[in-house]
Scaffold this active site. Structure first.
Site, PDB file in Angstrom:
ATOM      1  N   TRP A 152      20.929   8.312  -6.332  1.00  0.00           N
ATOM      2  CA  TRP A 152      19.688   8.492  -5.575  1.00  0.00           C
ATOM      3  C   TRP A 152      19.517   9.938  -5.114  1.00  0.00           C
ATOM      4  CZ3 TRP A 152      16.881   4.117  -5.329  1.00  0.00           C
ATOM      5  CH2 TRP A 152      17.521   2.876  -5.275  1.00  0.00           C
TER       6      TRP A 152
ATOM      7  N   THR B 202      -3.876  -3.621   0.741  1.00  0.00           N
ATOM      8  CA  THR B 202      -2.957  -2.492   0.902  1.00  0.00           C
ATOM      9  C   THR B 202      -3.453  -1.313   0.079  1.00  0.00           C
ATOM     10  OG1 THR B 202      -1.576  -3.246  -0.906  1.00  0.00           O
ATOM     11  CG2 THR B 202      -0.930  -3.935   1.289  1.00  0.00           C
TER      12      THR B 202
ATOM     13  N   GLU C 164       1.709  -5.431   5.107  1.00  0.00           N
ATOM     14  CA  GLU C 164       2.292  -6.764   4.917  1.00  0.00           C
ATOM     15  C   GLU C 164       3.046  -7.270   6.141  1.00  0.00           C
ATOM     16  OE1 GLU C 164       2.305  -4.327   2.741  1.00  0.00           O
ATOM     17  OE2 GLU C 164       2.358  -5.017   0.674  1.00  0.00           O
TER      18      GLU C 164
HETATM   19  P1  AMP Z   1       0.867   0.833   4.385  1.00  0.00           P
HETATM   20  O1  AMP Z   1       0.982  -0.603   4.073  1.00  0.00           O
HETATM   21  O2  AMP Z   1      -0.237   1.523   3.640  1.00  0.00           O
HETATM   22  O3  AMP Z   1       0.820   1.088   5.838  1.00  0.00           O
HETATM   23  O4  AMP Z   1       2.157   1.552   3.855  1.00  0.00           O
HETATM   24  C1  AMP Z   1       3.421   1.120   4.252  1.00  0.00           C
HETATM   25  C2  AMP Z   1       4.447   2.102   3.780  1.00  0.00           C
HETATM   26  O5  AMP Z   1       4.260   3.369   4.427  1.00  0.00           O
HETATM   27  C3  AMP Z   1       5.848   1.695   4.103  1.00  0.00           C
HETATM   28  O6  AMP Z   1       6.389   0.776   3.173  1.00  0.00           O
HETATM   29  C4  AMP Z   1       6.561   3.029   4.076  1.00  0.00           C
HETATM   30  O7  AMP Z   1       6.859   3.417   2.745  1.00  0.00           O
HETATM   31  C5  AMP Z   1       5.528   3.975   4.646  1.00  0.00           C
HETATM   32  N1  AMP Z   1       5.745   4.163   6.075  1.00  0.00           N
HETATM   33  C6  AMP Z   1       5.109   3.551   7.087  1.00  0.00           C
HETATM   34  N2  AMP Z   1       5.570   4.005   8.266  1.00  0.00           N
HETATM   35  C7  AMP Z   1       6.528   4.911   8.007  1.00  0.00           C
HETATM   36  C8  AMP Z   1       7.399   5.706   8.806  1.00  0.00           C
HETATM   37  N3  AMP Z   1       7.342   5.703  10.127  1.00  0.00           N
HETATM   38  N4  AMP Z   1       8.288   6.503   8.168  1.00  0.00           N
HETATM   39  C9  AMP Z   1       8.350   6.550   6.826  1.00  0.00           C
HETATM   40  N5  AMP Z   1       7.554   5.820   6.020  1.00  0.00           N
HETATM   41  C10 AMP Z   1       6.648   5.002   6.593  1.00  0.00           C
END
Ligand code: AMP
Length: 535
Positions: free
Chosen positions: A442, A184, A329
């Site tokens: 928040w 990640t 994940e």
């Molecule tokens: P990654 O594992 O690098 O793809 O990151 C995942 C994280 O990206 C998620 O836990 C969110 O915080 C953010 N994320 C992914 N898709 C979205 C979305 N459509 N809208 C807002 N946040 C997102």
């Protein structure tokens, strides 16, 4: 009593074998090279099997990690299926990460082999020095030779040619076997490896390609703009051959003009990418007044879509936006927001605003929004809580991790803060790892960012929490102006006035270029460090 059906393992090699059998002539187009190269599923399968034979020749055995440092191209796809097919683990490395971090990851994964784009030679040198377990180095798009460190590297073609004759056995292992490894992006702490199984990726490809989600069909042409090193290109390189759809692989050329060229020249009907890259495409289309003629749907995910993207593609260009939320994940797709098909049902079209929500979980994911104690929060679209998920393609432990990352009921806390409405549509309002708590309440960084980034002259906006003696934390808004735009803090505040609670108003607004992380998302960690250094 057990059922009496066949014991047929869900292994990923069966996807390409099916495509080679049932859709042998469907095109796979590689645009990573100046002159696009066209092959088909029949020849791709042959090449993937040759890759397996070469792996065996180089003493790679099931369970070994084979790292790739490649863009989306056919060599990557052959390595992908060739590695997984024999039960070895395809470990995608992200070339956009800091080079030392890539080396750290390769060493942590105990990679035994590296297949890299020859243009990444400098990174390869660092990886090989940091990961002594790498025995074989294969370069795509380059000849054989010695690295600076004296280690030999062989060309991809020579590697393929080194395999024994005969068809290698694919899929002779449990469907629970590891298939892929992806670290990640690691906004906090060291990167963590997510180890996918054949079964989890197989089921994810089915789940994320349901009509409620991506819905790719035979006859379509799919452009995964999202790299294969970013959570399996969201499963698209499994879904396209499953559906018998054509694939267009864009290589490293992800700028607006190149993407528009790929879409129009290859007749792309569905593409997928993160908002920043999709914005680059939209900017180019607007600047040139051109239209993506065949493009019907654009999957935008990995970060929240902006109103400008939805308006630009849906209203101005007639391209349906499918907003996807997910995480590495989760394999990675979790929730989808797309245009409802039937306006008489409860899925009434709330207008394009609905596409700004992250939407509903795909079958069969279970989601729960819970408070700090683990108790569910009301589904009133107002009460935020931690979004937790459970399902057959959600991680339970990180690679080489010592403990499970799920709770007693099997739920994985995503670190995202969400609300849910009475119809089950989820809206991410913030991230626990990026939370702003002011006076015990928040503040949604994401909501301020969404509003600020829609204001005239704003290219991007980021909100971070800064320490405050009285309130604990206060939001700071960092704005990146569009080229040639001259922005004043007063105008930004006036734009936000009335749209957010008064106490959410950022006291400080800074104008600067906003740093992006390796996957094109705003890098808040770096931004926080930058702003803290400036005081
Ligand atoms: P990654 O594992 O690098 O793809 O990151 C995942 C994280 O990206 C998620 O836990 C969110 O915080 C953010 N994320 C992914 N898709 C979205 C979305 N459509 N809208 C807002 N946040 C997102």
């Amino acid at each position: 009593m057990l059922g009496l059906m066949q014991d047929w393992r869900l292994t990923l090699d069966k996807i390409l074998s099916y495509a080679a059998r049932e859709h042998p002539d469907t095109a796979v187009i590689d645009r990573s090279v100046t002159q696009s190269q066209v092959c088909d599923y029949r020849s791709l399968e042959r090449e993937a099997r040759r890759f397996t034979k070469a792996l065996l020749r180089h003493n790679v055995v099931a369970g070994d990690r084979v790292a790739t440092l490649l863009w989306n191209d056919t060599a990557h796809l052959a390595a992908w299926y060739g590695t997984m097919g024999m039960g070895a683990v395809l470990h995608t490395l992200n070339p956009r990460l800091h080079v030392d971090q890539i080396g750290w990851i390769a060493n942590h994964a105990k990679d035994r082999m590296l297949v890299a784009d020859a243009r990444f030679l400098d990174i390869v040198e660092v990886i090989v020095a940091a990961a002594p377990g790498i025995e074989t180095i294969v370069l795509v798009g380059g000849g054989a030779g010695l690295l600076k460190c004296g280690r030999p590297a062989i060309s991809f073609d020579a590697f393929l040619a080194s395999g024994d004759e005969g068809a290698p056995q694919w899929g002779e292992f449990s469907e629970e076997s590891a298939a892929g490894l992806c670290y990640t992006s690691g906004t906090t702490g060291d990167p963590k490896g997510v180890l996918y199984s054949h079964r989890s990726n197989f089921l994810h490809a089915f789940a994320a390609n349901q009509p409620n989600a991506f819905g790719i069909r035979e006859g379509e042409t799919v452009l995964p703009i999202v790299p294969m090193f970013h959570a399996n290109a969201w499963g698209l390189t499994f879904m396209a051959p499953m559906a018998g759809a054509s694939l267009v692989l864009p290589g490293s050329r992800l700028d607006g003009p190149s993407l528009a060229g790929a879409i129009n020249e290859q007749g792309v009907t569905i593409a997928a990418g993160v908002p920043t890259v999709c914005m680059g495409l939209l900017d180019h289309l607007r600047a040139t007044g051109s239209r993506p003629e065949c493009l019907k749907r654009l999957i935008i995910g990995g970060a929240a879509v902006t109103p400008d993207l939805v308006e630009g593609f849906e209203r101005d260009l007639g391209v349906e936006v499918i907003h996807a939320w997910g995480m590495t994940e989760l394999s990675p797709v979790g929730c989808i927001s797309k245009k409802p098909v039937n306006e008489n049902r409860r899925l009434v079209d709330l207008g394009r605003a609905a596409r700004l929500r992250q939407g509903s979980p795909i079958f069969p994911l279970e989601t729960r929004i819970q408070d700090e104690t683990g108790a569910p929060v009301p589904h009133d679209d107002r009460t935020p809580g931690h979004l937790a998920v459970k399902g057959p393609f959600v991680t339970k432990t990180y690679f080489a991790g010592t403990s499970e990352v799920i709770d007693a009921e099997g739920f994985f806390d995503t670190g995202d803060i969400a609300v849910r409405d009475q119809h089950g549509s989820i809206r991410i309002v913030d991230r626990a790892k990026d939370i702003i708590k002011s006076g015990g309440e928040w503040i949604s960084a994401l909501e301020i960012e969404t509003l600020a980034s829609a204001l005239p002259g704003v290219a991007a906006a980021a909100v971070i929490g800064v320490p405050d003696v009285k309130w604990g934390e206060r939001p700071m808004l960092v704005v990146e102006p569009k080229a040639d735009a001259i922005l004043e803090a007063e105008a930004i505040l006036a734009g936000l006035d009335g749209q957010i609670p008064k106490w959410w108003m950022p006291e400080r607004i800074e104008f600067r270029t906003i740093p992006l992380g390796a996957t094109g998302k705003i890098d808040k960690k770096t931004l926080r460090t930058m702003m803290a250094a400036e005081g």
